[in-house]
Design an enzyme around this catalytic site. Sequence first.
Site, PDB file in Angstrom:
ATOM      1  N   HIS A 197     -31.269 -11.453   5.834  1.00 28.59           N
ATOM      2  CA  HIS A 197     -30.284 -12.121   6.684  1.00 28.59           C
ATOM      3  C   HIS A 197     -29.078 -12.482   5.817  1.00 28.59           C
ATOM      4  O   HIS A 197     -29.253 -13.008   4.714  1.00 28.59           O
ATOM      5  CB  HIS A 197     -30.888 -13.383   7.315  1.00 28.59           C
ATOM      6  CG  HIS A 197     -29.966 -13.999   8.312  1.00 28.59           C
ATOM      7  ND1 HIS A 197     -29.836 -13.506   9.595  1.00 28.59           N
ATOM      8  CD2 HIS A 197     -29.100 -15.029   8.209  1.00 28.59           C
ATOM      9  CE1 HIS A 197     -28.928 -14.223  10.232  1.00 28.59           C
ATOM     10  NE2 HIS A 197     -28.462 -15.151   9.419  1.00 28.59           N
ATOM     11  N   GLY A 231     -26.183   1.064   7.755  1.00 31.55           N
ATOM     12  CA  GLY A 231     -27.314   1.493   6.931  1.00 31.55           C
ATOM     13  C   GLY A 231     -27.026   1.529   5.445  1.00 31.55           C
ATOM     14  O   GLY A 231     -27.730   2.215   4.702  1.00 31.55           O
ATOM     15  N   SER A 232     -26.030   0.758   4.986  1.00 29.61           N
ATOM     16  CA  SER A 232     -25.763   0.794   3.538  1.00 29.61           C
ATOM     17  C   SER A 232     -26.925   0.177   2.761  1.00 29.61           C
ATOM     18  O   SER A 232     -27.244   0.628   1.653  1.00 29.61           O
ATOM     19  CB  SER A 232     -24.433   0.115   3.200  1.00 29.61           C
ATOM     20  OG  SER A 232     -24.483  -1.269   3.427  1.00 29.61           O
ATOM     21  N   ASN A 233     -27.582  -0.840   3.318  1.00 29.04           N
ATOM     22  CA  ASN A 233     -28.780  -1.377   2.657  1.00 29.04           C
ATOM     23  C   ASN A 233     -29.919  -0.369   2.685  1.00 29.04           C
ATOM     24  O   ASN A 233     -30.638  -0.215   1.694  1.00 29.04           O
ATOM     25  CB  ASN A 233     -29.228  -2.687   3.322  1.00 29.04           C
ATOM     26  CG  ASN A 233     -28.487  -3.888   2.794  1.00 29.04           C
ATOM     27  OD1 ASN A 233     -28.736  -4.344   1.685  1.00 29.04           O
ATOM     28  ND2 ASN A 233     -27.532  -4.379   3.577  1.00 29.04           N
ATOM     29  N   ASN A 279     -37.339  -8.993   6.323  1.00 29.46           N
ATOM     30  CA  ASN A 279     -35.973  -8.909   6.855  1.00 29.46           C
ATOM     31  C   ASN A 279     -34.987  -9.470   5.834  1.00 29.46           C
ATOM     32  O   ASN A 279     -35.337 -10.320   5.018  1.00 29.46           O
ATOM     33  CB  ASN A 279     -35.869  -9.745   8.137  1.00 29.46           C
ATOM     34  CG  ASN A 279     -34.488  -9.678   8.766  1.00 29.46           C
ATOM     35  OD1 ASN A 279     -33.880  -8.603   8.880  1.00 29.46           O
ATOM     36  ND2 ASN A 279     -33.959 -10.825   9.182  1.00 29.46           N
TER      37      ASN A 279
END
Length: 189
Positions: free
Chosen positions: A103, A12-14, A101
Amino acid sequence: MKRIVIFASGSGSNAENIIKYFQNSEEIVVTHVLSNNEQAKVFDRCERLNIDASLFDKDSFIHDDTVLNFLQVEADVIVLAGFLWKIPAKIVNAFPNKIINIHPALLPKYGGKGMYGMNVHKAVKENNEAETGITIHYVNENYDEGAIIFQAKTSVSSSDTPETIAQKVHELEYEHFPKVIEEVILQHE
Ligand code: GAR
């Protein structure tokens, strides 16, 4: 206020970076994080950041409409930040061009089922690619095939390892993902 719900399956760093980016925004707010993984570190981050976070399972995601109903009430835009399940058609159809999203490669290369996280960076290294990067795209019913919104590149040298490639890609993600989300949301106004 446009409300973002983030889906995350792991560290979950993003998610944390996006939450922090919009903390002082007057137009966009992250209201909730959803995860399919009880062990995900993203739960610790949300606790620290004081953001609501909930766990859901396959039944409530795919077989019944619990997650869909929640999103229809709570979300204007859905952001996938390291989320590893395919989004079911009923959710894709309920949020056309509203699911974004990220990627960790230059799609259409290194996309599809099984291509996530370190698997992507290992494959990039094995193929001696000279460059890799990030792709931010809309989500459709197929893994990694929705329309591309933004890409950014970084070089890969022979001394890079999958770990250093991951680091370079993460840096690109932190720099660009929140800004691209913001641009997409504000453009739709
Ligand atoms: C990110 O690099 C993201 O691009 C990738 O997972 C990582 C999650 O890191 N997503 C995929 O591979 C999706 N196919 P984070 O949990 O620290 O944000």
